[in-house]
Enzyme design. Structure first.
Site, PDB file in Angstrom:
ATOM      1  CG  ASP A  68      -0.322  -0.426   2.511  1.00 12.54           C
ATOM      2  OD1 ASP A  68       0.926  -0.431   2.594  1.00 12.54           O
ATOM      3  OD2 ASP A  68      -1.052  -0.752   3.447  1.00 12.54           O
ATOM      4  CG  ASN A 137      -9.513  -1.258  11.697  1.00 17.99           C
ATOM      5  OD1 ASN A 137      -8.563  -1.887  11.232  1.00 17.99           O
ATOM      6  ND2 ASN A 137      -9.985  -0.155  11.125  1.00 17.99           N
ATOM      7  CG  HIS A 139      -6.176  -1.958   8.674  1.00 25.17           C
ATOM      8  ND1 HIS A 139      -6.404  -0.832   9.433  1.00 25.17           N
ATOM      9  CD2 HIS A 139      -4.838  -1.983   8.470  1.00 25.17           C
ATOM     10  CE1 HIS A 139      -5.262  -0.233   9.671  1.00 25.17           C
ATOM     11  NE2 HIS A 139      -4.290  -0.910   9.101  1.00 25.17           N
ATOM     12  CD  GLU A 144      -9.180   1.073   7.509  1.00 22.04           C
ATOM     13  OE1 GLU A 144      -9.131   0.160   8.347  1.00 22.04           O
ATOM     14  OE2 GLU A 144      -8.704   2.202   7.715  1.00 22.04           O
TER      15      GLU A 144
HETATM   16  C1  GLP Z   1      -1.010   0.592   8.736  1.00 26.25           C
HETATM   17  C2  GLP Z   1      -0.551  -0.168   7.469  1.00 26.25           C
HETATM   18  C3  GLP Z   1      -0.667  -1.649   7.637  1.00 26.25           C
HETATM   19  C4  GLP Z   1      -0.110  -2.029   8.989  1.00 26.25           C
HETATM   20  C5  GLP Z   1      -0.984  -1.493  10.073  1.00 26.25           C
HETATM   21  C6  GLP Z   1      -0.414  -1.737  11.473  1.00 26.25           C
HETATM   22  O1  GLP Z   1      -2.160   1.316   8.589  1.00 26.25           O
HETATM   23  N1  GLP Z   1      -1.200   0.188   6.263  1.00 26.25           N
HETATM   24  O2  GLP Z   1       0.001  -2.299   6.577  1.00 26.25           O
HETATM   25  O3  GLP Z   1      -0.069  -3.430   9.109  1.00 26.25           O
HETATM   26  O4  GLP Z   1      -1.255  -0.116   9.913  1.00 26.25           O
HETATM   27  O5  GLP Z   1       0.627  -0.882  11.743  1.00 26.25           O
HETATM   28  P1  GLP Z   1       1.686  -1.110  12.849  1.00 26.25           P
HETATM   29  O6  GLP Z   1       2.502  -2.264  12.402  1.00 26.25           O
HETATM   30  O7  GLP Z   1       2.475   0.148  12.923  1.00 26.25           O
HETATM   31  O8  GLP Z   1       0.940  -1.413  14.100  1.00 26.25           O
END
Ligand code: GLP
Length: 253
Positions: A68, A137, A139, A144
């Site tokens: 992404d 959440n 995702h 989402e």
């Molecule tokens: C972000 C990214 C995801 C990631 C998630 C968790 O929004 N787009 O790919 O897995 O949040 O982030 P973190 O690893 O910092 O908790």
């Protein structure tokens, strides 16, 4: 098959995850890696950089597609996922940058960009290993919670919970992008192997829901249980609820 590998701390979780990437690259030096950003895979990247520096692995023939990218951020913006990948991996290993791919956050025609990225993913001929984190959440990528699992690359409106969670990286909330391009759940699920990384107490509830609750697009990560080969690398804190309710499902390494 779902395997949950636990470690005591974040550093060892990163090592466990790096072991899986290493095995994939050793078996197939020109492997296609689906890569993720966020704080969860940082220790894994650190470990992979160290192994590459010691000559234990090489990314020379590896190809990558990232999950992404934020809409509106240039690749040199320090919160863009392109910047993250260069900073945490690409600039410190022997990968050919021409073989790395991310959605273009500055694309002027979002629909065309989604099509372009679908073609990029398809041209890889299959993702050998898809790395994922998990949002609070549930995702994955930026898919989402919704009424249906997505298929291909999409332009996503981020939920308030995601914007709030990601605001810790920006000077103030108004600077946090509200949209992103993300590979779809179908693309993620098409990978031959999936590696989900989760660390920290804050992920404990959602991790249990995703891995033991109902399989539903309201918890996007729950779909992973339909995949043939999924490994979850997590620390004790992220596994605290699972260790309490399903202790036999976890192996410590
Ligand atoms: C972000 C990214 C995801 C990631 C998630 C968790 O929004 N787009 O790919 O897995 O949040 O982030 P973190 O690893 O910092 O908790």
């Amino acid at each position: 098959m779902l395997k949950i590998i636990a470690a005591e701390n974040i550093k060892d979780t990163g090592k466990n995850a790096a072991d899986i990437v290493t095995e994939v690259i050793k078996n197939k030096p020109d492997a296609v890696l689906g890569l993720a950003t966020g704080s969860s895979p940082i220790e894994m990247y650190r470990e992979l950089v160290a192994r590459c520096a010691r000559g234990e692995i090489s990314f020379k023939q590896v190809k990558s597609v990232n999950l992404d990218e934020y809409v509106g951020l240039a690749p040199d913006h320090d919160q863009s996922y392109a910047y993250f990948m260069h900073h945490n991996l690409f600039d410190s290993v022997d990968i050919d940058v021409a073989n790395t791919n991310l959605p273009n956050g500055l694309a002027s025609d979002p629909a065309a960009e989604c099509k372009r990225y679908d073609a990029v993913v398809a041209s890889m001929g299959g993702i050998d290993l898809q790395v994922l984190g998990i949002g609070l959440n549930g995702h994955i990528g930026f898919n989402e919670p919704s009424d249906a699992f997505t298929e291909g690359t999409g332009l996503v409106d981020l939920t308030q919970s995601t914007i709030d969670a990601n605001s810790r990286f920006f000077e103030n909330k108004s600077l946090v992008p509200t949209q992103a391009f993300s590979m779809g759940v179908g693309q993620i699920m098409s990978a031959k192997k999936i590696l989900l990384i989760a660390t920290g107490e804050a992920k404990a509830q959602i991790l249990e829901r995703a891995l033991f609750g109902e399989i539903t697009p309201r918890v996007p990560a729950s779909v992973l249980r339909r995949a043939d080969d999924v490994v979850v690398c997590a620390d004790r804190a992220a596994l605290s609820v699972i260790l309490k309710n399903h202790p036999d499902s976890v192996e410590f390494q």
